[in-house]
Each structure stands twice: as C-alpha cells, then as structure tokens.
Design an enzyme around this catalytic site. Structure first.
Site, short mmCIF file in Angstrom:
data_model
loop_
_atom_site.label_atom_id
_atom_site.label_comp_id
_atom_site.label_asym_id
_atom_site.label_seq_id
_atom_site.Cartn_x
_atom_site.Cartn_y
_atom_site.Cartn_z
N SER A 122 63.89 -27.98 44.67
CA SER A 122 64.55 -26.21 43.86
C SER A 122 65.38 -26.53 42.40
O SER A 122 64.88 -25.28 41.98
CB SER A 122 65.70 -25.82 45.24
OG SER A 122 66.48 -25.94 45.15
N ASN A 193 64.50 -19.90 40.96
CA ASN A 193 65.61 -20.07 41.25
C ASN A 193 66.70 -19.32 40.05
O ASN A 193 68.63 -19.59 40.07
CB ASN A 193 66.08 -21.29 41.38
CG ASN A 193 66.11 -21.82 42.84
OD1 ASN A 193 67.22 -21.05 43.30
ND2 ASN A 193 66.44 -22.91 43.26
#
Length: 286
Positions: A122, A193
């Site tokens: 991520s 993110n």
C-alpha cells in the site's frame, strides 16, 4: 513479454488482503493458488473465503453451485514453488520491505520469465521491491483495497523499470476481473494513500484539539458522504497497517511535516489496539 490471456494466478499471503484477492480472482473465473508458509494462516484464509461466499449464497447473490465452482478454482499450498506455473503472482505478505524483497528474489527464480510479479503493497516502493529481482521489468504494483471483494478500485503502479506491455496487460486484467484500474507512478503512498494521510491525520488533530470526539468525527464525515469515518476506517484497515503506511509516506517524502504521523497512532499500535482484527481499536468489538 507474453500477451496471452491470464488464466493461472497465484496469491502469496493468506491474510486479509491475500484471501480477499484470491476470492476476487476465483470469482472472476481464474485458477488461483493461495500460498502461505503458515498452515494455520492458510486454513484461516480459506475459511474466511468459505464464510464470505456462504453469506453471499444466503443473501441469494450467488448459488450454491457457483460457490462450489469458485472454491474449486482455489488451490492452497504452504510450498512457494506451487506458484511456478502462474502467469500472474500477487504478493500480499507483511508490509516490510526486507520481507517483500526476499520473497520477490525467490519468485524471480521460481516463476517463468513471462510471468508478471505484482506486489499489493500500500505504500512501499515498488521500485525497491523490483530491485531484488533479475528482471525488474516484469514487476509492478497491484494495490487492491480492503475489503478486496467489495472495493472496486485497484492502483496499477509502475516503476521506472516496469515494461510498458506489462503495465498495459495488468490494466486489462484488472478490468477483466471486474475492478476499476487506475495507473499511477511509483511514488510514496501512490495516489489514494497519499491523499488519505490528510484524511486520517486531520481526524487525529480534531480530536486532539478537543474540537470533537471520535464518534462525532466519524458521524459527521459519513453524513458528508464518506462511506466510513476515519476512525471506523482505520479499525477496518488495521491500525498497524495504517500506521505503517503513514510512516512509509512520511519517510518517502523526507519527513515533510504534511505527512507526519500523529503520536496517538503509535500509542494505539504499541498498546495492541489494532482495530477489528484485535477486538479493539478506536472502538471495541465483540
């Protein structure tokens, strides 16, 4: 690099993301090998898939026969060599660069040179992970979001060494399995993110400045149109995962104050309050 249709896939790591991605692939008609070095983790991952599919049958979103067909497409193994014939391998192990680099070095030796190697990281550098292989041109990021069977978005992350044909084939594959791909350059936090850091950090600051309590922040942001409030979302993601992403982005941008994690994040992680999976996080769960 091959342009043959991808039908044989593998997922390494049977945790939350790994079992979710395996289910997505099998539901889309792909053969999947789900690998985890821990037999217990592998069985837990398979049980999660069975339970999730069973609920879909109960809600009449699929038939019992369709559920059986999906499960029949998933093979499980504790032996990494089981991925040898996969055309696409998706890594979903612990979010540590040293662990991922070691795994990709092994995958580079085990798999066919035509296979695509993808990381579900991520926030770690796809370029750094690819550097552990002899063929970084076949390494990309495929960042699914939690819960993978539900969330439509997948970030297709390409580094400077990723071959264009590999990225194009990955984009087409993600569409084929019913997801919505977005192509992004390898950069700290990628797209989602990076944006999400402010969503989470400002929520901590609101509570720290006594502007509102956690439940109020979550309720107000849901009322504003977000599917979940920031604290609810962190509990779902896992506070450890979210904190690791915060630290990674902060490091990646050379300690830019915009991305500085909040001390309360670390405090919660250190206390073992990791969210739903631990039974407690910002909220408590039975």
């Amino acid at each position: 690099m091959t342009v043959d249709p991808i039908v044989r896939t593998a997922v390494v790591g049977a945790g939350t993301m790994g079992n979710g991605i395996a289910e997505v692939l099998a539901t889309a008609g792909k053969r999947v090998v789900l690998v985890d070095v821990s037999p217990a983790a592998l069985e837990r991952g398979m049980q999660v898939i069975r339970d999730r599919l069973r609920r879909r049958v109960q809600k009449k979103r699929m038939t019992a026969e369709e559920m059986k067909q999906v499960l029949d497409r998933i093979e499980s193994s504790v032996d990494l060599s089981a991925v040898a014939e996969a055309q696409l391998v998706i890594e979903a192990v612990v979010e540590r660069l040293d662990v991922k680099k070691s795994l990709f070095s092994q995958l580079d030796e085990i798999t066919d040179l035509e296979a695509i190697l993808a990381t579900n990281t991520s926030s770690l550098s796809v370029t750094a992970i690819a550097s552990a292989t002899k063929h970084p041109e076949r390494v990309i990021g495929l960042h699914f979001f939690n819960p993978a069977p539900v969330m439509p978005l997948v970030e297709v992350v390409h580094g400077p060494m990723s071959e264009r044909e590999v990225v194009d084939q990955a984009m087409a594959f993600v569409k084929e399995i019913g997801k919505d791909p977005v192509k992004v350059t390898d950069t700290p936090g990628f797209l989602v993110n990076r944006v999400a850091r402010s969503f989470h950090s400002e929520a901590y600051r609101l509570v720290g400045d006594h502007v509102a309590e956690k439940r109020q922040v979550d309720r107000i942001l849901r009322a504003a149109g977000f599917p979940m409030g920031p604290f609810e979302l962190q509990d779902l993601i896992g506070l450890d995962i979210n904190y690791a992403a915060s630290c990674s982005v902060y490091e990646g941008y050379f300690h830019d104050p915009r991305f500085r994690p909040h001390p309360h994040q670390r405090q919660l992680v250190d206390s073992g309050s990791l969210g739903k999976k631990a039974g407690r996080g910002h909220y408590r769960y039975e």
